[in-house]
Each structure stands twice: as C-alpha cells, then as structure tokens.
Design a protein around this motif. Structure first.
Motif, PDB file in Angstrom:
ATOM      1  N   ILE A  58       0.950  -1.226  -0.011  1.00  0.00           N
ATOM      2  CA  ILE A  58      -0.008   0.022  -0.057  1.00  0.00           C
ATOM      3  C   ILE A  58       0.892   1.027   0.000  1.00  0.00           C
ATOM      4  CG2 ILE A  58      -1.714   1.234   1.437  1.00  0.00           C
ATOM      5  CD1 ILE A  58      -2.774  -1.527   2.270  1.00  0.00           C
ATOM      6  N   VAL A  59       1.810   1.088   0.941  1.00  0.00           N
ATOM      7  CA  VAL A  59       2.700   2.325   0.802  1.00  0.00           C
ATOM      8  C   VAL A  59       3.460   2.618  -0.601  1.00  0.00           C
ATOM      9  CG1 VAL A  59       4.890   3.336   1.795  1.00  0.00           C
ATOM     10  CG2 VAL A  59       3.355   2.011   3.472  1.00  0.00           C
ATOM     11  N   TYR A  60       3.877   1.520  -1.088  1.00  0.00           N
ATOM     12  CA  TYR A  60       4.636   1.464  -2.377  1.00  0.00           C
ATOM     13  C   TYR A  60       3.470   2.085  -3.370  1.00  0.00           C
ATOM     14  CZ  TYR A  60       6.439  -0.025  -6.914  1.00  0.00           C
ATOM     15  OH  TYR A  60       6.913  -0.199  -8.200  1.00  0.00           O
ATOM     16  N   PHE A  61       2.216   1.727  -3.346  1.00  0.00           N
ATOM     17  CA  PHE A  61       1.162   2.293  -4.319  1.00  0.00           C
ATOM     18  C   PHE A  61       1.274   3.697  -4.025  1.00  0.00           C
ATOM     19  CE2 PHE A  61      -3.323   4.033  -4.955  1.00  0.00           C
ATOM     20  CZ  PHE A  61      -3.414   3.411  -6.219  1.00  0.00           C
ATOM     21  N   PHE A  62       1.021   4.244  -2.943  1.00  0.00           N
ATOM     22  CA  PHE A  62       0.938   5.585  -2.473  1.00  0.00           C
ATOM     23  C   PHE A  62       2.180   6.372  -3.048  1.00  0.00           C
ATOM     24  CE2 PHE A  62      -2.134   4.809   0.479  1.00  0.00           C
ATOM     25  CZ  PHE A  62      -2.996   5.886   0.464  1.00  0.00           C
ATOM     26  N   ALA A  63       3.396   5.689  -2.952  1.00  0.00           N
ATOM     27  CA  ALA A  63       4.775   6.218  -3.436  1.00  0.00           C
ATOM     28  C   ALA A  63       4.779   6.719  -4.863  1.00  0.00           C
ATOM     29  CB  ALA A  63       6.017   5.295  -3.164  1.00  0.00           C
ATOM     30  N   LEU A  64       3.849   5.658  -5.610  1.00  0.00           N
ATOM     31  CA  LEU A  64       3.784   5.682  -7.280  1.00  0.00           C
ATOM     32  C   LEU A  64       2.950   6.698  -7.429  1.00  0.00           C
ATOM     33  CD1 LEU A  64       4.459   4.265  -9.845  1.00  0.00           C
ATOM     34  CD2 LEU A  64       2.493   2.650  -9.413  1.00  0.00           C
ATOM     35  N   GLN A  65       1.763   7.025  -6.722  1.00  0.00           N
ATOM     36  CA  GLN A  65       0.738   7.771  -7.031  1.00  0.00           C
ATOM     37  C   GLN A  65       0.721   9.224  -6.717  1.00  0.00           C
ATOM     38  OE1 GLN A  65      -1.315   6.977  -9.194  1.00  0.00           O
ATOM     39  NE2 GLN A  65      -0.657   4.978  -9.658  1.00  0.00           N
ATOM     40  N   MET A  66       1.411   9.471  -5.564  1.00  0.00           N
ATOM     41  CA  MET A  66       1.449  10.817  -4.835  1.00  0.00           C
ATOM     42  C   MET A  66       1.985  11.782  -5.707  1.00  0.00           C
ATOM     43  SD  MET A  66      -0.484  10.618  -2.163  1.00  0.00           S
ATOM     44  CE  MET A  66      -0.094  12.252  -1.357  1.00  0.00           C
ATOM     45  N   PRO A  67       1.605  13.022  -5.883  1.00  0.00           N
ATOM     46  CA  PRO A  67       2.276  13.858  -6.993  1.00  0.00           C
ATOM     47  C   PRO A  67       3.693  14.417  -6.191  1.00  0.00           C
ATOM     48  CG  PRO A  67       0.375  14.895  -6.018  1.00  0.00           C
ATOM     49  CD  PRO A  67       0.600  13.510  -5.155  1.00  0.00           C
ATOM     50  N   PHE A  68       4.227  14.371  -4.993  1.00  0.00           N
ATOM     51  CA  PHE A  68       5.274  14.973  -4.503  1.00  0.00           C
ATOM     52  C   PHE A  68       6.432  13.768  -4.774  1.00  0.00           C
ATOM     53  CE2 PHE A  68       4.066  12.728  -0.701  1.00  0.00           C
ATOM     54  CZ  PHE A  68       5.193  12.317  -0.159  1.00  0.00           C
ATOM     55  N   THR A  69       6.084  12.686  -4.923  1.00  0.00           N
ATOM     56  CA  THR A  69       7.129  11.702  -5.148  1.00  0.00           C
ATOM     57  C   THR A  69       7.728  11.443  -6.521  1.00  0.00           C
ATOM     58  OG1 THR A  69       5.475   9.969  -5.754  1.00  0.00           O
ATOM     59  CG2 THR A  69       5.810  10.170  -3.366  1.00  0.00           C
ATOM     60  N   GLY A  70       7.139  12.226  -7.466  1.00  0.00           N
ATOM     61  CA  GLY A  70       7.753  12.289  -8.732  1.00  0.00           C
ATOM     62  C   GLY A  70       7.326  10.958  -9.388  1.00  0.00           C
ATOM     63  N   GLY A  71       6.316   9.833  -8.672  1.00  0.00           N
ATOM     64  CA  GLY A  71       6.001   8.866  -9.716  1.00  0.00           C
ATOM     65  C   GLY A  71       7.138   7.859  -9.855  1.00  0.00           C
ATOM     66  N   GLU A  72       7.223   7.393 -11.250  1.00  0.00           N
ATOM     67  CA  GLU A  72       8.185   6.533 -11.657  1.00  0.00           C
ATOM     68  C   GLU A  72       9.532   7.405 -11.827  1.00  0.00           C
ATOM     69  OE1 GLU A  72       6.950   4.726 -15.173  1.00  0.00           O
ATOM     70  OE2 GLU A  72       5.665   3.370 -13.971  1.00  0.00           O
ATOM     71  N   ASP A  73       9.645   8.527 -11.879  1.00  0.00           N
ATOM     72  CA  ASP A  73      10.774   9.412 -12.084  1.00  0.00           C
ATOM     73  C   ASP A  73      11.632   9.530 -10.670  1.00  0.00           C
ATOM     74  OD1 ASP A  73      10.503   9.507 -14.848  1.00  0.00           O
ATOM     75  OD2 ASP A  73       9.150  11.429 -14.525  1.00  0.00           O
ATOM     76  N   GLY A  74      10.699   9.168  -9.649  1.00  0.00           N
ATOM     77  CA  GLY A  74      11.324   9.447  -8.235  1.00  0.00           C
ATOM     78  C   GLY A  74      11.590  10.989  -7.974  1.00  0.00           C
ATOM     79  N   LEU A  75      11.968  11.178  -6.693  1.00  0.00           N
ATOM     80  CA  LEU A  75      12.086  12.551  -6.098  1.00  0.00           C
ATOM     81  C   LEU A  75      13.476  12.686  -6.366  1.00  0.00           C
ATOM     82  CD1 LEU A  75      10.790  15.084  -4.788  1.00  0.00           C
ATOM     83  CD2 LEU A  75      11.538  13.598  -2.348  1.00  0.00           C
ATOM     84  N   GLN A  76      14.003  13.684  -7.236  1.00  0.00           N
ATOM     85  CA  GLN A  76      15.200  14.190  -7.716  1.00  0.00           C
ATOM     86  C   GLN A  76      15.850  15.411  -7.141  1.00  0.00           C
ATOM     87  OE1 GLN A  76      15.853  13.503 -11.810  1.00  0.00           O
ATOM     88  NE2 GLN A  76      14.016  12.098 -12.034  1.00  0.00           N
ATOM     89  N   GLY A  77      16.943  15.621  -7.236  1.00  0.00           N
ATOM     90  CA  GLY A  77      17.645  16.695  -6.839  1.00  0.00           C
ATOM     91  C   GLY A  77      17.417  17.194  -5.133  1.00  0.00           C
ATOM     92  N   ILE A  78      17.256  16.290  -4.259  1.00  0.00           N
ATOM     93  CA  ILE A  78      17.422  16.508  -3.145  1.00  0.00           C
ATOM     94  C   ILE A  78      18.758  17.199  -2.498  1.00  0.00           C
ATOM     95  CG2 ILE A  78      17.272  15.669  -0.856  1.00  0.00           C
ATOM     96  CD1 ILE A  78      15.627  13.118  -2.265  1.00  0.00           C
ATOM     97  N   PRO A  79      18.373  18.308  -1.859  1.00  0.00           N
ATOM     98  CA  PRO A  79      19.808  19.076  -1.493  1.00  0.00           C
ATOM     99  C   PRO A  79      20.556  18.505  -0.174  1.00  0.00           C
ATOM    100  CG  PRO A  79      17.724  20.398  -0.892  1.00  0.00           C
ATOM    101  CD  PRO A  79      17.333  19.063  -1.657  1.00  0.00           C
TER     102      PRO A  79
END
Length: 331
Positions: A140-161
């Motif tokens: 379920i957590v994985y599904f949310f990580a895939l669908q939530m806007p702030f996670t970047g979906g399949e592209d991931g969350l990039q450019g973390i300072p």
C-alpha cells in the motif's frame, strides 16, 4: 520485578562461563576496533559514495535484525519504512528547506509513526500471517509512493539538496558528507547495541525463545513486540533518510518489496541474531552488486548462489559461524 527479571535470564540457551564471557568481550572488542578503523580510513582508499551506501544498508540490516533476530518477528515489509522515510526526508529538504539533521529526523519520525500503525495491525497475528500483513501494508505504501504527486512517480524524487551541517560544513563535499553519514551509522548502531544489551532487550529475546512463558511471567508481550517494531522501523527510516541525502534521490526501488527481500538476505547471510552479522552481510551484498554491476541482471543469480552456498556451509551465517568456532555466546 527482580524475580521475573532473573527468570528471564533462564531463556539463554547456553549458560556462559566466565571464560566464555571474556572471549566474547575480546571478540567484540576486535570487531569494534576493525569497524572503527574501517570507518576512519575508508574514504581514503575507497570511493566515498560507495562506502556511504554500504553504511546505509548496514544500518538498515541491523535495524531489521533487531526485529527478526532478537524478537523473532519476520517482516516482509521493511522497505516501506526505508523508502517512505527517504521520500519524506527528501521532500522536507527540497521543498520545505529543512536543514540536514531535521530532514533526516523527519523521515525517521515518519517511519516510526508508520511502524506503529503497521505493527499495531500486524502483531495481532503470528508467523506467516504476521509476515503477509506487513507485506500487504508495505505494498500500500509502495502504491502511494507511485501515485502521490510529491514523490515524482516513476521518475522518483530528484535533486534533494544536502545543505550545510549546522550552517558550517558543506555536505556537498564528499569527505564532509562521508563523516556525517559515518556518525549517523555509529549513533544508530550503538543504539541497537544498547537496546540488545538492556533489560528491554532481554525481554525481547525471552519472547523470541518462549513467548508463552514470557507472558506467564507478567510481561505485556504485545506491547514489547510493538515497541520493538516501532524502534526497528524508526532505525530503518534513519537509514533510508540518510541514503536519500547521499544519492540526492529517492526512488520506487527504495519502497519496493524486493528491497525487503534484500535486507532479509543481508541479515541471514551475515548471521541472524548476531550483533555484527547484518553489517557483514550488508557489506557483502552491496559489494557484490557494485563489483558485478557490469553483468546486468545476472548479478542477482550470483548473489542467490552465494546465499545458497552460505546457507549450506554456514547455517548460522558468517558471523554466527565465527562465534561458534570461537565458542563464544554472542558476537
């Protein structure tokens, strides 16, 4: 309370003589010395980012071992805490502009809260049912990580300072970042070491060995298991948050069920229920993945074959077999 505490000591399967205790302390001293020497010298002869990856996964495996090795609870969903914390830490660092320490703490607190929710549901069942519940909730957590806007979906969350530590040390410098990660690893690993050797840790081992007897001694077994689950999740989140800062990236791979399988492999390979085993197992698996990355997906075949060989030859794991050969109670 003192009577029940003394009775808990009877759960130790092997009565340790003074000579065994001396050998055990000496062996642990050697392992600690080797570990500290490696942490101090590693960035001078190895690629710092690679060593930081080793340390993140070593902490993740040690956190998982606290649950399976010392409490007897097998979780198939620990990637949820590792990956979930990576996303939260990355978001608060990138979008909210938190300093590095607060970003990592935010991910850790999220993992602890998620661990409380998952643990409260999962500990109602035992054995394979417990494991399956953790896997289902992790998906379920994985599904949310895939669908939530702030996670970047399949592209991931990039450019973390990475930012500046205490406003002074620039963590974009590889050496500054390395020693920051090494300090986090040591703090997390020392916390696990202290938990294992505390009265609380003795109760956890009692539950692992004989849960009905621990219950008969008056211990609230469910509360102890839930607390162990939350601590394990929080420390896994600490590892995930740190990894997100190291690579400046959080991806679906961090929250995928395969990551849960990898941490199980690391723990079993090094030695479940040992102190240093998960660290050794993580070093072996991550090193094999790095060295054999050129052969593509065949690296999983090599790691699987290595695991099978170690299970057949070292049933207690590498560190567990070393402890058996040295005839010591713990390592």
């Amino acid at each position: 309370m003192s009577n029940t505490t003394s009775e808990i000591g009877e759960f130790d399967a092997e009565a340790t003589s003074p000579e065994q205790k001396t050998r055990s302390r000496a062996a642990q001293f050697v392992f600690w010395g080797l570990l500290l020497a490696f942490l101090a010298a590693a960035p001078f002869f190895l690629y710092p980012v690679f060593v930081m990856q080793l340390l993140c996964f070593a902490l993740f495996a040690a956190a998982f071992n606290l649950l399976i090795g010392f409490t007897g609870l097998l979780s198939f969903g620990h990637a949820a805490f590792f990956g979930g914390a990576a996303y939260i830490a990355g978001h608060v660092l990138k979008v909210w502009g938190f300093p590095p320490i607060l970003g990592i703490v935010s991910g850790m607190l999220f993992a602890a809260a998620l661990g409380w929710v998952v643990g409260a549901l999962a500990i109602r069942r035992q054995g394979i049912y417990f494991a399956m519940i953790t896997l289902a909730l992790a998906q379920i957590v994985y599904f949310f990580a895939l669908q939530m806007p702030f996670t970047g979906g399949e592209d991931g969350l990039q450019g973390i300072p990475r930012g500046h530590l205490l406003g002074i040390f620039d963590l974009n410098d590889p050496f500054a970042m390395y020693y920051f990660v090494a300090a986090i690893f040591l703090v997390g690993f020392l916390a696990i070491y202290r938990i294992i050797h505390s009265p609380f840790g003795q109760v956890l081992q009692a539950i692992r060995e004989n849960e009905p007897r621990a219950l008969s001694l008056g211990y609230n077994v469910d509360r102890f298991k839930l607390l162990a689950f939350v601590l394990s999740a929080a420390l896994a989140g600490l590892a995930g948050s740190t990894k997100a800062m190291v690579f400046q990236f959080a991806s679906l791979t961090d929250a995928h069920w395969q990551m849960s399988g990898e941490v199980i492999l690391m723990t079993l390979l090094g030695g479940m229920g040992t102190i240093f085993g998960p660290v050794v197992g993580a070093f072996i698996v991550v090193t094999l993945q790095h060295v054999l990355s050129g052969i593509g997906s065949w690296v999983q075949v090599v790691i699987g074959a290595t695991f099978i060989a170690c299970v057949l030859l070292f049933r207690r794991g590498i560190v567990g077999e070393i402890a058996r050969l040295l005839r010591i109670s713990s390592l």
